[in-house]
Design an enzyme around this catalytic site. Structure first.
Site, PDB file in Angstrom:
ATOM      1  N   GLY A  94       0.795  -1.239   0.000  1.00 23.86           N
ATOM      2  CA  GLY A  94       0.000   0.000   0.000  1.00 23.86           C
ATOM      3  C   GLY A  94       0.822   1.281   0.000  1.00 23.86           C
ATOM      4  N   GLY A  95       2.145   1.164  -0.024  1.00 18.71           N
ATOM      5  CA  GLY A  95       2.975   2.369   0.029  1.00 18.71           C
ATOM      6  C   GLY A  95       3.162   3.051  -1.306  1.00 18.71           C
ATOM      7  N   ARG A 130       6.321 -12.730   1.901  1.00 18.70           N
ATOM      8  CA  ARG A 130       6.763 -14.126   1.738  1.00 18.70           C
ATOM      9  C   ARG A 130       7.027 -14.802   3.076  1.00 18.70           C
ATOM     10  NH1 ARG A 130      11.299 -12.335  -2.557  1.00 18.70           N
ATOM     11  NH2 ARG A 130      11.340 -10.647  -1.043  1.00 18.70           N
ATOM     12  N   TYR A 132      -4.030 -11.402 -17.706  1.00 14.06           N
ATOM     13  CA  TYR A 132      -3.338 -12.603 -18.197  1.00 14.06           C
ATOM     14  C   TYR A 132      -3.342 -13.731 -17.159  1.00 14.06           C
ATOM     15  CZ  TYR A 132       0.955 -10.503 -16.087  1.00 14.06           C
ATOM     16  OH  TYR A 132       1.882  -9.946 -15.252  1.00 14.06           O
ATOM     17  N   PRO A 180      -6.941  -5.786 -13.333  1.00 13.29           N
ATOM     18  CA  PRO A 180      -6.720  -4.521 -14.057  1.00 13.29           C
ATOM     19  C   PRO A 180      -5.946  -4.741 -15.356  1.00 13.29           C
ATOM     20  CG  PRO A 180      -5.791  -4.451 -11.797  1.00 13.29           C
ATOM     21  CD  PRO A 180      -6.059  -5.882 -12.153  1.00 13.29           C
ATOM     22  N   ARG A 234       9.444  -1.680 -14.958  1.00 13.28           N
ATOM     23  CA  ARG A 234       9.798  -3.085 -15.150  1.00 13.28           C
ATOM     24  C   ARG A 234       9.140  -3.717 -16.368  1.00 13.28           C
ATOM     25  NH1 ARG A 234       9.361  -1.807  -9.814  1.00 13.28           N
ATOM     26  NH2 ARG A 234      11.120  -2.485  -8.499  1.00 13.28           N
TER      27      ARG A 234
HETATM   28  C1  HXC Z   1      16.085 -11.293 -15.127  1.00 11.27           C
HETATM   29  C2  HXC Z   1      16.031 -10.678 -12.893  1.00 11.27           C
HETATM   30  C3  HXC Z   1      15.609  -9.359 -13.241  1.00 11.27           C
HETATM   31  C4  HXC Z   1      15.451  -9.058 -14.643  1.00 11.27           C
HETATM   32  C5  HXC Z   1      15.757  -9.485 -11.079  1.00 11.27           C
HETATM   33  N1  HXC Z   1      16.106 -10.690 -11.547  1.00 11.27           N
HETATM   34  N2  HXC Z   1      15.436  -8.655 -12.087  1.00 11.27           N
HETATM   35  N3  HXC Z   1      16.253 -11.617 -13.815  1.00 11.27           N
HETATM   36  N4  HXC Z   1      15.685 -10.052 -15.539  1.00 11.27           N
HETATM   37  N5  HXC Z   1      15.030  -7.854 -15.048  1.00 11.27           N
HETATM   38  C6  HXC Z   1      16.538 -11.851 -10.766  1.00 11.27           C
HETATM   39  C7  HXC Z   1      17.765 -11.542  -9.928  1.00 11.27           C
HETATM   40  O1  HXC Z   1      18.970 -11.627 -10.697  1.00 11.27           O
HETATM   41  C8  HXC Z   1      17.669 -12.641  -8.847  1.00 11.27           C
HETATM   42  O2  HXC Z   1      18.065 -13.884  -9.331  1.00 11.27           O
HETATM   43  C9  HXC Z   1      16.158 -12.741  -8.626  1.00 11.27           C
HETATM   44  O3  HXC Z   1      15.544 -12.214  -9.806  1.00 11.27           O
HETATM   45  C10 HXC Z   1      15.692 -11.930  -7.423  1.00 11.27           C
HETATM   46  O4  HXC Z   1      16.100 -10.590  -7.618  1.00 11.27           O
HETATM   47  P1  HXC Z   1      16.400  -9.609  -6.394  1.00 11.27           P
HETATM   48  O5  HXC Z   1      16.702  -8.268  -6.970  1.00 11.27           O
HETATM   49  O6  HXC Z   1      17.377 -10.235  -5.462  1.00 11.27           O
HETATM   50  O7  HXC Z   1      14.961  -9.664  -5.643  1.00 11.27           O
HETATM   51  P2  HXC Z   1      14.227  -8.619  -4.726  1.00 11.27           P
HETATM   52  O8  HXC Z   1      15.200  -7.635  -4.144  1.00 11.27           O
HETATM   53  O9  HXC Z   1      13.355  -9.410  -3.811  1.00 11.27           O
HETATM   54  O10 HXC Z   1      13.313  -7.780  -5.755  1.00 11.27           O
HETATM   55  C11 HXC Z   1      12.178  -8.367  -6.348  1.00 11.27           C
HETATM   56  C12 HXC Z   1      11.940  -7.858  -7.787  1.00 11.27           C
HETATM   57  C13 HXC Z   1      11.946  -6.310  -7.833  1.00 11.27           C
HETATM   58  C14 HXC Z   1      10.620  -8.454  -8.250  1.00 11.27           C
HETATM   59  C15 HXC Z   1      13.073  -8.402  -8.672  1.00 11.27           C
HETATM   60  O11 HXC Z   1      11.721  -5.879  -9.159  1.00 11.27           O
HETATM   61  C16 HXC Z   1      10.896  -5.726  -6.933  1.00 11.27           C
HETATM   62  O12 HXC Z   1      11.178  -5.459  -5.742  1.00 11.27           O
HETATM   63  N6  HXC Z   1       9.654  -5.527  -7.418  1.00 11.27           N
HETATM   64  C17 HXC Z   1       8.531  -5.029  -6.610  1.00 11.27           C
HETATM   65  C18 HXC Z   1       7.654  -4.076  -7.366  1.00 11.27           C
HETATM   66  C19 HXC Z   1       7.167  -4.577  -8.711  1.00 11.27           C
HETATM   67  O13 HXC Z   1       7.709  -5.503  -9.297  1.00 11.27           O
HETATM   68  N7  HXC Z   1       6.113  -3.895  -9.214  1.00 11.27           N
HETATM   69  C20 HXC Z   1       5.557  -4.192 -10.491  1.00 11.27           C
HETATM   70  C21 HXC Z   1       4.279  -4.933 -10.359  1.00 11.27           C
HETATM   71  S1  HXC Z   1       3.507  -4.740 -11.903  1.00 11.27           S
HETATM   72  P3  HXC Z   1      19.566 -14.482  -9.113  1.00 11.27           P
HETATM   73  O14 HXC Z   1      19.485 -15.883  -9.615  1.00 11.27           O
HETATM   74  O15 HXC Z   1      20.469 -13.610  -9.930  1.00 11.27           O
HETATM   75  O16 HXC Z   1      19.849 -14.396  -7.646  1.00 11.27           O
HETATM   76  C22 HXC Z   1       2.495  -5.996 -12.239  1.00 11.27           C
HETATM   77  C23 HXC Z   1       1.596  -5.658 -13.418  1.00 11.27           C
HETATM   78  C24 HXC Z   1       0.997  -6.825 -14.092  1.00 11.27           C
HETATM   79  O17 HXC Z   1       2.489  -7.001 -11.607  1.00 11.27           O
HETATM   80  C25 HXC Z   1       0.159  -6.503 -15.316  1.00 11.27           C
HETATM   81  C26 HXC Z   1       0.471  -5.308 -16.169  1.00 11.27           C
HETATM   82  C27 HXC Z   1      -0.514  -5.051 -17.271  1.00 11.27           C
HETATM   83  P1  NAP Z   2       3.981  -1.150  -7.443  1.00  9.26           P
HETATM   84  O1  NAP Z   2       3.760   0.285  -7.164  1.00  9.26           O
HETATM   85  O2  NAP Z   2       5.349  -1.616  -7.773  1.00  9.26           O
HETATM   86  O3  NAP Z   2       3.399  -1.981  -6.227  1.00  9.26           O
HETATM   87  C1  NAP Z   2       3.891  -3.198  -5.797  1.00  9.26           C
HETATM   88  C2  NAP Z   2       3.982  -3.157  -4.289  1.00  9.26           C
HETATM   89  O4  NAP Z   2       4.300  -4.468  -3.809  1.00  9.26           O
HETATM   90  C3  NAP Z   2       5.046  -2.199  -3.761  1.00  9.26           C
HETATM   91  O5  NAP Z   2       4.446  -1.265  -2.886  1.00  9.26           O
HETATM   92  C4  NAP Z   2       6.023  -3.095  -3.012  1.00  9.26           C
HETATM   93  O6  NAP Z   2       6.480  -2.452  -1.800  1.00  9.26           O
HETATM   94  C5  NAP Z   2       5.167  -4.319  -2.694  1.00  9.26           C
HETATM   95  N1  NAP Z   2       5.983  -5.520  -2.556  1.00  9.26           N
HETATM   96  C6  NAP Z   2       6.801  -6.084  -3.470  1.00  9.26           C
HETATM   97  N2  NAP Z   2       7.417  -7.150  -2.939  1.00  9.26           N
HETATM   98  C7  NAP Z   2       6.954  -7.273  -1.670  1.00  9.26           C
HETATM   99  C8  NAP Z   2       7.225  -8.190  -0.611  1.00  9.26           C
HETATM  100  N3  NAP Z   2       8.066  -9.219  -0.763  1.00  9.26           N
HETATM  101  N4  NAP Z   2       6.578  -8.009   0.570  1.00  9.26           N
HETATM  102  C9  NAP Z   2       5.724  -6.963   0.750  1.00  9.26           C
HETATM  103  N5  NAP Z   2       5.423  -6.090  -0.236  1.00  9.26           N
HETATM  104  C10 NAP Z   2       6.049  -6.231  -1.420  1.00  9.26           C
HETATM  105  O7  NAP Z   2       3.072  -1.635  -8.669  1.00  9.26           O
HETATM  106  P2  NAP Z   2       1.529  -1.412  -9.024  1.00  9.26           P
HETATM  107  O8  NAP Z   2       1.465  -1.205 -10.484  1.00  9.26           O
HETATM  108  O9  NAP Z   2       0.903  -0.440  -8.107  1.00  9.26           O
HETATM  109  O10 NAP Z   2       0.933  -2.867  -8.731  1.00  9.26           O
HETATM  110  C11 NAP Z   2      -0.048  -3.100  -7.736  1.00  9.26           C
HETATM  111  C12 NAP Z   2      -0.842  -4.340  -8.069  1.00  9.26           C
HETATM  112  O11 NAP Z   2      -1.564  -4.152  -9.262  1.00  9.26           O
HETATM  113  C13 NAP Z   2      -0.011  -5.606  -8.276  1.00  9.26           C
HETATM  114  O12 NAP Z   2      -0.695  -6.730  -7.759  1.00  9.26           O
HETATM  115  C14 NAP Z   2       0.067  -5.714  -9.774  1.00  9.26           C
HETATM  116  O13 NAP Z   2       0.314  -7.028 -10.218  1.00  9.26           O
HETATM  117  C15 NAP Z   2      -1.318  -5.236 -10.134  1.00  9.26           C
HETATM  118  N6  NAP Z   2      -1.501  -4.785 -11.508  1.00  9.26           N
HETATM  119  C16 NAP Z   2      -0.951  -3.613 -11.910  1.00  9.26           C
HETATM  120  C17 NAP Z   2      -1.169  -3.182 -13.201  1.00  9.26           C
HETATM  121  C18 NAP Z   2      -0.628  -1.869 -13.709  1.00  9.26           C
HETATM  122  O14 NAP Z   2      -0.805  -1.571 -14.892  1.00  9.26           O
HETATM  123  N7  NAP Z   2       0.005  -1.061 -12.877  1.00  9.26           N
HETATM  124  C19 NAP Z   2      -1.936  -3.974 -14.078  1.00  9.26           C
HETATM  125  C20 NAP Z   2      -2.455  -5.159 -13.615  1.00  9.26           C
HETATM  126  C21 NAP Z   2      -2.252  -5.564 -12.326  1.00  9.26           C
HETATM  127  P3  NAP Z   2       7.955  -2.639  -1.181  1.00  9.26           P
HETATM  128  O15 NAP Z   2       8.921  -2.465  -2.287  1.00  9.26           O
HETATM  129  O16 NAP Z   2       7.996  -1.623  -0.090  1.00  9.26           O
HETATM  130  O17 NAP Z   2       7.971  -4.048  -0.613  1.00  9.26           O
END
Ligand code: HXC
Ligand code: NAP
Length: 290
Positions: free
Chosen positions: A17-18, A74, A154, A195, A206
């Site tokens: 939620g941040g 997790r 998806y 969504p 990303r």
């Molecule tokens: C290949 C990658 C990578 C990349 C990370 N990894 N990024 N591999 N390509 N771009 C690999 C790393 O090398 C590592 O593997 C493993 O993934 C874990 O990475 P860490 O950086 O150690 O993990 P962590 O610090 O926990 O970070 C998690 C994360 C990061 C998912 C990688 O991006 C994150 O914190 N994301 C949170 C927010 C987020 O993703 N928001 C978007 C949601 S959007 P190895 O083997 O090297 O150790 C969404 C929308 C859906 O869901 C629909 C849209 C229409």
């Molecule tokens: P976002 O801003 O990156 O939000 C993801 C959130 O998840 C961050 O606040 C992050 O906070 C938290 N998070 C990630 N890893 C976590 C962990 N291990 N433990 C606790 N919290 C964790 O992205 P967003 O676009 O708003 O996405 C929100 C939701 O909407 C997601 O479920 C995504 O799949 C969905 N969604 C988004 C879109 C879009 O177009 N934006 C489309 C379809 C679905 P910390 O880094 O502080 O942990």
């Protein structure tokens, strides 16, 4: 969209939620009178958001409170601590929004097994950890409650280049529908929102990084020719969290401007044809009879 006090008296926990959509939905829950706990890994981000949202809730005339709690979704023991923190501060919890996610685009064969684990861990394990801890609590307390899961379109079609996320979201969707039946007898509703594209920094950095951004316009696949506005999603989430949706259970509501159906329909690409072209086509089709 809803009445000012539509969520008054409720307490809702929002994972992730941040930032992004979780922040926007939390803002609206607060405005509608719900106390909110936002939980994720980065406490400093959460605290800044809580401060900002608290000020906007006060300005909107809401008496509700928002608190931040550090939690990696997790880790089950941290999830239990989030529940305990919520109960200590607000006395009860009525709603859970499983919104936290991790995702990035990559050809699947380039992923390490750890990368796959990371995404599935945040999305699927994170959602079932919260669901299980909160569900056990609600069942023990005989309390009615609502679970709302954020998936994406998806989850049922699958998608290339985001395979761990697609697997995990499909799992969350299956959990949503399964528990809608199993836990209805306890008064626990379970729904999901799917969504389409809603710009957030987390997703765009990303999924549409700068070299791709010019080539892949997220709005171009959407029949409404625009991306979503955060308030549009917040309206739906607030409705599903509120008692106005008390007979909605096991549903997944798509909010994508028609995007996924646009990709699915056999003849949808014919949208590009002009009236002149249709004249020619009609002549050809009618002519084929002779
Ligand atoms: C290949 C990658 C990578 C990349 C990370 N990894 N990024 N591999 N390509 N771009 C690999 C790393 O090398 C590592 O593997 C493993 O993934 C874990 O990475 P860490 O950086 O150690 O993990 P962590 O610090 O926990 O970070 C998690 C994360 C990061 C998912 C990688 O991006 C994150 O914190 N994301 C949170 C927010 C987020 O993703 N928001 C978007 C949601 S959007 P190895 O083997 O090297 O150790 C969404 C929308 C859906 O869901 C629909 C849209 C229409
Ligand atoms: P976002 O801003 O990156 O939000 C993801 C959130 O998840 C961050 O606040 C992050 O906070 C938290 N998070 C990630 N890893 C976590 C962990 N291990 N433990 C606790 N919290 C964790 O992205 P967003 O676009 O708003 O996405 C929100 C939701 O909407 C997601 O479920 C995504 O799949 C969905 N969604 C988004 C879109 C879009 O177009 N934006 C489309 C379809 C679905 P910390 O880094 O502080 O942990």
């Amino acid at each position: 969209m809803l009445k000012d006090d539509a969520l008054a008296g409720k307490t809702i926990v929002v994972t992730g939620g941040g930032t992004g959509l979780g922040k926007s939905m939390s803002r609206y829950f607060l405005e509608l009178g719900a106390n909110v706990v936002i939980a994720s890994r980065k406490l400093s981000v959460l605290e800044k958001t809580a401060e900002e949202l608290q000020a906007s809730a006060v300005a909107a005339g809401s008496k509700a409170k928002i608190l931040a709690f550090e939690c990696d979704v997790r880790k089950y023991e941290e999830v239990e601590k989030t529940l305990a923190f919520t109960l200590e501060n607000f006395g009860k919890v009525d709603g859970l929004l499983n919104n936290a996610a991790g995702n990035f685009i990559s050809p699947t064969e380039r992923l390490s097994h750890k990368a796959f684990d990371t995404i599935v861990g945040i999305v699927l394990q994170g959602s079932y950890n919260f669901t299980l801890a909160f569900g056990k609590h609600w069942i023990a307390e005989k309390q009615k409650a609502t679970i709302l899961n954020i998936v994406t379109t998806y989850a049922w079609t699958g998608s290339a280049f985001v395979v761990p996320s697609a697997c995990a979201k499909a799992g969350v969707l299956a959990m949503t529908r399964s528990l809608a039946v199993e836990w209805a007898k306890y008064g626990i509703r379970s729904n999901a929102i799917a969504p389409g594209p809603f710009p957030t920094k987390g997703a765009w950095d990303r999924l549409f990084p700068p070299p791709l951004q010019e080539k892949l316009d997220a709005a171009s696949n959407v029949p409404l020719k625009r991306v979503g506005e955060h308030q549009e999603l917040a309206n739906l989430a607030a409705y599903l969290m509120s008692d106005f949706s008390s007979y909605v259970n096991g549903e997944v509501i798509t909010i994508d401007g028609g995007e996924w159906l646009n990709g699915a329909g056999e003849f949808n690409k014919m949208q590009i044809l002009t009236p002149d072209m249709w004249d020619m086509i009609e002549r050809a089709v009618r002519g084929s009879k002779e």
